[in-house]
Design an enzyme around this catalytic site. Sequence first.
Site, PDB file in Angstrom:
ATOM      1  N   ARG A  74       0.887  -1.199   0.104  1.00 43.09           N
ATOM      2  CA  ARG A  74       0.022   0.060  -0.250  1.00 43.09           C
ATOM      3  C   ARG A  74       0.848   1.403  -0.089  1.00 43.09           C
ATOM      4  O   ARG A  74       0.656   2.175  -0.604  1.00 43.09           O
ATOM      5  CB  ARG A  74      -0.873  -0.193   1.175  1.00 43.09           C
ATOM      6  N   VAL A  82       1.504   8.493  -7.117  1.00 40.77           N
ATOM      7  CA  VAL A  82       0.935  10.168  -7.087  1.00 40.77           C
ATOM      8  C   VAL A  82       2.170  11.126  -7.877  1.00 40.77           C
ATOM      9  O   VAL A  82       1.911  11.695  -8.882  1.00 40.77           O
ATOM     10  CB  VAL A  82       0.973  10.544  -5.640  1.00 40.77           C
ATOM     11  N   ASP A  86       9.389   8.394  -5.820  1.00 43.65           N
ATOM     12  CA  ASP A  86      10.553   9.140  -5.316  1.00 43.65           C
ATOM     13  C   ASP A  86      10.643   9.050  -3.753  1.00 43.65           C
ATOM     14  O   ASP A  86      11.323  10.239  -3.102  1.00 43.65           O
ATOM     15  CB  ASP A  86      10.502  10.333  -5.653  1.00 43.65           C
ATOM     16  N   SER A  88       8.473  10.078  -1.822  1.00 46.84           N
ATOM     17  CA  SER A  88       7.803  11.505  -1.336  1.00 46.84           C
ATOM     18  C   SER A  88       6.698  11.238  -0.228  1.00 46.84           C
ATOM     19  O   SER A  88       6.450  11.979   0.844  1.00 46.84           O
ATOM     20  CB  SER A  88       7.171  12.224  -2.398  1.00 46.84           C
ATOM     21  N   SER A 259      -6.574 -13.463   8.601  1.00 58.11           N
ATOM     22  CA  SER A 259      -5.403 -13.004   9.377  1.00 58.11           C
ATOM     23  C   SER A 259      -3.987 -13.819   8.966  1.00 58.11           C
ATOM     24  O   SER A 259      -2.998 -13.587   9.659  1.00 58.11           O
ATOM     25  CB  SER A 259      -5.390 -13.465  11.108  1.00 58.11           C
TER      26      SER A 259
END
Length: 344
Positions: A74, A82, A86, A88, A259
């Site tokens: 994620r 985005v 890099d 960021s 789980s």
Amino acid sequence: MGRLVMIFPLVVALVALSLCVENVEAAVSLPSPVNLEWHYYKVHNTCDDAEQYIRHQVELFCKNDKTIAPKLLRLLYSDCFVTGCDASILLDGPDTEKTAPQNLGLGAFVLIDKIKEVLEQRCPGVVSCADILNLATRDAVHMAGAPSYPVLTGRRDGLTSTKDSVDLPSPSISWEESLKYFKSKGLDVLDMVTLLGAHSMGFTRCRYVVDRLYNFKNTGKPDPSMNTTILNQLTKQCPPRTKKGQSDPQIYLNPASGSSFRFSNSYYSRVENHEAVLGVDQQLLSGDDDTRQIVDEFAAGFEDFRRAFALSVNRMGSIKVLTGKDGEIRRNCRCTNAVKNCKA
């Protein structure tokens, strides 16, 4: 386009690159032309054992936290989709990407901090946070059952991060909108279907599914595509959101893995059975013939999915990378080098 026609380019890419790369379960296609290399730090004799140090730290964390793999996946997605890969997303600050509503709940920052600390002790100012994130994700997902794959390295870190740049799509996005979004990043329909398979493990929040449960497309009714079993299960876990400040429980993205947090193709079987948790996942059955045939292929064969995942996650890791004199090599992944007294 038939199933074999869609999967054939993948097979060609895997076979061709397997001739060039040793000791990997699945080879991957070369990304867009960028100045990345195999084993960059070893080739340039700047930090020969960087990848081994990273793998060791990931192993230590995975022993105590089974959620590391989905957390890193994620995190990598939020970074690359985005402004490019890099690092960021790792920058701290009140108005950074990390604070955008779409990124609330991200994890694994402590692992990245620890890896960076270890590498700065051994090879100061050499290994970028962007490479650490890509390599750590590869290793963690492999430990969860995905194939190991070679990651091209030599990325540098970005100097800016703003929450205004975060344009991650809604989990209720349509198939058409989803494909358009992936194509805007230089990826294709095979990448989209494959990368959504990351939802084979991990969590989401009830706020991302309540529209499907109680007011699908403002009808005041559940999403008609939902299997009754999963609908009943989710309504018990996610009550209607009627009060400000109401709790927002975590739910499994893929109850089949639950789980165990194991990487598997059960996600695609659930999509076929109309048991997907997120709307964006169930929308795969609303797509064109190619999309549905890829879903069928992956549901029927785990190895096809594993190898396709190695290809697509590597392509994602090559979106708008910084190399050469662009960006910098951060001393601390949470701050640019211009920030004094940065603390993890």
